[in-house]
Design an enzyme around this catalytic site. Structure first.
Site, mmCIF file in Angstrom:
data_model
loop_
_atom_site.group_PDB
_atom_site.id
_atom_site.type_symbol
_atom_site.label_atom_id
_atom_site.label_comp_id
_atom_site.label_asym_id
_atom_site.label_seq_id
_atom_site.Cartn_x
_atom_site.Cartn_y
_atom_site.Cartn_z
ATOM 1 N NE ARG A 75 -27.181 31.293 -27.683
ATOM 2 C CZ ARG A 75 -26.891 30.507 -28.713
ATOM 3 N NH1 ARG A 75 -26.877 30.998 -29.940
ATOM 4 N NH2 ARG A 75 -26.635 29.221 -28.550
ATOM 5 C CD GLU A 124 -20.224 27.354 -29.040
ATOM 6 O OE1 GLU A 124 -20.823 27.066 -30.094
ATOM 7 O OE2 GLU A 124 -20.587 26.934 -27.918
ATOM 8 N NE ARG A 143 -22.953 32.188 -28.680
ATOM 9 C CZ ARG A 143 -22.992 30.944 -28.208
ATOM 10 N NH1 ARG A 143 -23.458 30.717 -26.993
ATOM 11 N NH2 ARG A 143 -22.553 29.946 -28.948
ATOM 12 C CB CYS A 163 -21.252 25.104 -32.667
ATOM 13 S SG CYS A 163 -22.099 23.494 -32.711
ATOM 14 C CB THR A 196 -25.806 23.229 -33.781
ATOM 15 O OG1 THR A 196 -25.111 23.916 -32.736
ATOM 16 C CG2 THR A 196 -25.234 21.832 -33.929
ATOM 17 N NE ARG A 202 -30.405 26.974 -26.080
ATOM 18 C CZ ARG A 202 -30.772 27.115 -24.803
ATOM 19 N NH1 ARG A 202 -30.597 28.262 -24.176
ATOM 20 N NH2 ARG A 202 -31.302 26.106 -24.148
ATOM 21 N NE ARG A 236 -28.677 23.835 -24.938
ATOM 22 C CZ ARG A 236 -27.850 24.800 -25.349
ATOM 23 N NH1 ARG A 236 -27.482 25.752 -24.500
ATOM 24 N NH2 ARG A 236 -27.390 24.812 -26.573
ATOM 25 C CD GLU A 238 -24.626 21.991 -26.240
ATOM 26 O OE1 GLU A 238 -24.840 21.230 -27.201
ATOM 27 O OE2 GLU A 238 -23.997 23.074 -26.337
#
Length: 341
Positions: free
Chosen positions: A100, A199, A203, A245, A247, A254, A282, A287
């Site tokens: 993703r 988020e 996505r 985020c 990160t 990811r 994970r 998460e």
């Protein structure tokens, strides 16, 4: 927590009166970390401008987390010449593969800061583009606000649909106006998905059963080629794609597998091995969740300063190594049982 590590009194004094055009402030950016002291990062961006206005805090944090020198983010989605065989054709270890990317539109604030009316406009723009997808990417869109609870839970349980954000995202403001102007687009075979309003604004996901990592990457690239031609995303040459985020900056990618490794995951060297391979661990429900029956979610750790091609290689080599170790441990366990019989 990285936010606390770099939020010195001097930096706080320099930044605490600044705001971006969407009204994002230092107080809003660090609220999740303040309210959740167990957060590993503790800071979120409310818009693309956050990374410039609050750069004295964001930049050292990004350097630390991503091991990145701010020299420039590369991009290369070519997979030519890379190994492509299915690493687990019998399905003994790898249950599913998922790749993703996160994307935020340049015109709008990110989910923590976007206004309700802008969220509605953005959803409409995204749906116009998704409606143009054809072939195996063609599908339909389902709004969360129009779903029955039974339908929503069914899709969540099937790892297709996102849930309302956890306490970290709640504190950051991601859950505002829930569930309005949020939804999921999926192809008829459910191998291609787009989450709208989680988020990040989008996505974009390619997923399937089994360990055919290359097929998942190729499907995602085909979708991104079209979507990128029609929408302008928040990005720059240093940080790559801008995400809520920090990160996820860079490729915002990811790439992961759900892999069954009950023997290896019990070994004390398991986490160190994954770290050496450039992998994060994970639970299977995302998460902050725990593994189940020896099944772990394994993914690339780095997203910034590496290419999509690099991430493919990291995941491929990592899965290959984990399967090799698990197979060896299974063989030893079998030999011990036979010797004891």
């Amino acid at each position: 927590m990285l936010m606390k590590k770099y939020l010195t009194p001097e930096i706080k004094a320099a930044l605490e009166k600044l705001t971006t055009r969407s009204g994002w402030s230092l107080k809003k950016a660090i609220r999740s970390g303040v309210e959740n002291p167990d957060s590993s990062i503790g800071i979120y961006a409310g818009d693309s401008e956050s990374y410039r206005v609050f750069s004295p805090l964001f930049d050292p944090l990004i350097r630390d987390y991503s091991r990145y020198d701010m020299s420039g983010h590369p991009s290369d989605f070519s997979l030519d010449g890379l190994p492509a065989k299915n690493l687990d054709p019998e399905g003994r270890f790898v249950i599913s593969t998922r790749v993703r990317v996160g994307r935020n539109l340049a015109e709008y604030a990110f989910p923590p800061a976007i206004r309700a009316e802008d969220r509605a406009r953005m959803e409409a723009e995204i749906l116009d583009v998704l409606s143009e997808l054809t072939g195996g990417l063609a599908g339909e869109y389902h709004r969360l606000s129009e779903m029955t609870e039974e339908r929503r839970q069914e899709m969540v349980d099937g790892h297709l649909l996102f849930k309302q954000g956890d306490r970290f995202l709640e504190s950051a403001g991601v859950n505002r106006d829930w569930p309005q102007n949020r939804g999921i687009y999926h192809s008829s075979d459910r191998r291609f998905l787009v989450w709208v309003g989680e988020e990040d604004s989008m996505r974009i996901i390619s997923m399937q059963r089994g360990a055919d990592i290359k097929a998942a990457f190729i499907r995602l690239k085909a979708a991104l080629d079209h979507i990128h031609s029609r929408l302008e995303f928040a990005c720059d040459e240093i940080l790559g794609f801008h995400t809520t985020c920090p990160t996820n900056l860079g490729t915002a990618m990811r790439a992961s597998v759900h892999i069954r490794i009950p023997f290896l995951s019990q070994r004390p060297e398991f986490e160190g091995l994954c770290e050496k391979l450039g992998l994060s661990i994970r639970g299977i429900h995302g998460e902050h969740s725990d593994p189940s029956d020896g099944i772990h979610d394994i993914s690339n750790k780095r997203r910034l300063g590496v290419t999509e091609r690099d991430i493919y290689q990291t995941l491929y080599r990592g899965v290959e190594t984990l399967i090799e170790w698990e197979s060896n441990l299974m063989g030893r366990a079998t030999s011990r049982r036979q010797a004891a019989a």
